[in-house]
Write an enzyme that holds these catalytic residues in place. Structure first.
Site, mmCIF file in Angstrom:
data_model
loop_
_atom_site.group_PDB
_atom_site.id
_atom_site.type_symbol
_atom_site.label_atom_id
_atom_site.label_comp_id
_atom_site.label_asym_id
_atom_site.label_seq_id
_atom_site.Cartn_x
_atom_site.Cartn_y
_atom_site.Cartn_z
ATOM 1 N N HIS A 167 50.107 48.904 43.501
ATOM 2 C CA HIS A 167 50.543 49.998 42.781
ATOM 3 C C HIS A 167 52.206 50.144 43.139
ATOM 4 O O HIS A 167 52.877 50.289 41.996
ATOM 5 C CB HIS A 167 50.231 51.400 43.649
ATOM 6 C CG HIS A 167 48.742 51.470 43.362
ATOM 7 N ND1 HIS A 167 47.974 51.649 44.525
ATOM 8 C CD2 HIS A 167 47.862 51.570 42.412
ATOM 9 C CE1 HIS A 167 46.572 51.891 44.055
ATOM 10 N NE2 HIS A 167 46.729 51.606 42.771
ATOM 11 N N LYS A 180 35.218 63.402 44.074
ATOM 12 C CA LYS A 180 35.456 62.006 44.551
ATOM 13 C C LYS A 180 35.810 62.239 45.918
ATOM 14 O O LYS A 180 36.737 62.637 46.237
ATOM 15 C CB LYS A 180 36.480 61.317 43.848
ATOM 16 C CG LYS A 180 36.696 59.979 43.387
ATOM 17 C CD LYS A 180 37.647 59.646 42.430
ATOM 18 C CE LYS A 180 37.539 57.972 42.140
ATOM 19 N NZ LYS A 180 38.821 57.488 41.316
ATOM 20 N N ARG A 182 44.885 44.961 35.965
ATOM 21 C CA ARG A 182 44.520 43.747 36.852
ATOM 22 C C ARG A 182 43.557 42.944 35.932
ATOM 23 O O ARG A 182 44.154 41.473 35.950
ATOM 24 C CB ARG A 182 43.931 44.073 38.056
ATOM 25 C CG ARG A 182 44.674 44.794 39.104
ATOM 26 C CD ARG A 182 43.978 45.367 40.096
ATOM 27 N NE ARG A 182 43.292 46.454 39.472
ATOM 28 C CZ ARG A 182 42.625 47.313 40.313
ATOM 29 N NH1 ARG A 182 42.488 47.102 41.624
ATOM 30 N NH2 ARG A 182 41.983 48.449 39.697
ATOM 31 N N SER A 218 42.510 49.275 46.255
ATOM 32 C CA SER A 218 42.121 50.180 47.067
ATOM 33 C C SER A 218 40.903 50.063 47.980
ATOM 34 O O SER A 218 40.631 50.495 49.162
ATOM 35 C CB SER A 218 42.280 51.757 46.715
ATOM 36 O OG SER A 218 43.892 51.763 46.024
HETATM 37 P P1 ADP Z 1 42.379 55.596 39.327
HETATM 38 O O1 ADP Z 1 41.255 56.269 40.355
HETATM 39 O O2 ADP Z 1 43.274 56.546 38.428
HETATM 40 O O3 ADP Z 1 42.029 54.242 38.746
HETATM 41 P P2 ADP Z 1 43.845 54.037 41.052
HETATM 42 O O4 ADP Z 1 44.503 54.466 42.410
HETATM 43 O O5 ADP Z 1 42.713 53.132 41.548
HETATM 44 O O6 ADP Z 1 43.400 55.173 40.225
HETATM 45 O O7 ADP Z 1 44.939 53.079 40.225
HETATM 46 C C1 ADP Z 1 46.160 53.777 39.673
HETATM 47 C C2 ADP Z 1 46.638 52.673 38.698
HETATM 48 O O8 ADP Z 1 46.954 51.596 39.367
HETATM 49 C C3 ADP Z 1 45.459 52.214 37.762
HETATM 50 O O9 ADP Z 1 46.242 52.247 36.379
HETATM 51 C C4 ADP Z 1 45.051 50.626 38.261
HETATM 52 O O10 ADP Z 1 44.701 49.848 37.283
HETATM 53 C C5 ADP Z 1 46.478 50.359 38.782
HETATM 54 N N1 ADP Z 1 46.234 49.370 39.912
HETATM 55 C C6 ADP Z 1 45.512 49.295 40.787
HETATM 56 N N2 ADP Z 1 45.645 48.528 41.688
HETATM 57 C C7 ADP Z 1 46.406 47.483 41.077
HETATM 58 C C8 ADP Z 1 47.010 46.281 41.381
HETATM 59 N N3 ADP Z 1 46.781 45.651 42.647
HETATM 60 N N4 ADP Z 1 48.058 45.771 40.522
HETATM 61 C C9 ADP Z 1 48.604 46.430 39.603
HETATM 62 N N5 ADP Z 1 47.885 47.637 39.411
HETATM 63 C C10 ADP Z 1 46.958 48.250 39.932
#
Ligand code: ADP
Length: 150
Positions: free
Chosen positions: A17, A41, A90, A127
């Site tokens: 992120h 959630k 990703r 995450s």
């Molecule tokens: P959500 O529940 O909205 O998917 P996340 O916290 O999982 O929220 O992810 C927020 C954003 O960050 C999303 O666009 C996700 O694809 C992106 N993201 C998550 N992990 C990575 C990573 N390792 N590299 C790049 N982008 C990521």
């Protein structure tokens, strides 16, 4: 002023992120990271801890702000006067979801979604895996942004 929101659950905010936001700063004057609250959630980290992690990561960067929001993502974007939604991609598995939600958001509000491909070094970071490691008592510092302590 070009402003984007970077919305997500961030349970927890990872170095993947962090990298998207850092790269986004080359395109936007300001990025507001929005922790979306979804009461259906269940999360490992509560909202204030998730906010604290993000604020530690960007302590020296005045162009990045972080807040919690309870509304639809497009309403949150409007409330902070953002013209763009930043997201990271990703894998192909992320693609259909991002396209559907990005199209919906644009049709409903005119707000464009800007997607950055993840740096390959961070493509495996999620995450979900970070939470699994924590549940087995493992150290996840390699998954966290620099300067963050849990
Ligand atoms: P959500 O529940 O909205 O998917 P996340 O916290 O999982 O929220 O992810 C927020 C954003 O960050 C999303 O666009 C996700 O694809 C992106 N993201 C998550 N992990 C990575 C990573 N390792 N590299 C790049 N982008 C990521």
């Amino acid at each position: 002023m070009k402003r984007a929101i970077f919305p997500g659950t961030f349970d927890p905010f990872t170095i993947g992120h962090y990298s998207i936001v850092e790269r986004g700063l080359a395109m936007f004057d300001e990025i507001v990271i929005g922790i979306g609250v979804n009461h259906l959630k269940k999360t490992l980290f509560d909202e204030s801890k998730r906010l604290d992690i993000i604020r530690q990561a960007f302590a020296g960067e005045p162009r990045v702000k972080a807040m919690i929001y309870n509304s639809l993502t497009i309403d949150f974007a409007k409330s902070v006067d953002a013209q763009f939604i930043l997201r990271g991609l990703r894998t192909v598995a992320d693609f259909e979801y991002e396209r559907t939600i990005g199209d919906t958001n644009r049709i409903l509000s005119g707000i464009e979604t800007v997607i950055l491909f993840t740096e390959s070094a961070y493509a495996h970071i999620s995450s979900t895996v970070a939470r699994d490691l924590i549940s087995y008592g493992k150290d996840i510092s390699a998954f966290l942004p620099p300067n963050v302590k849990l």
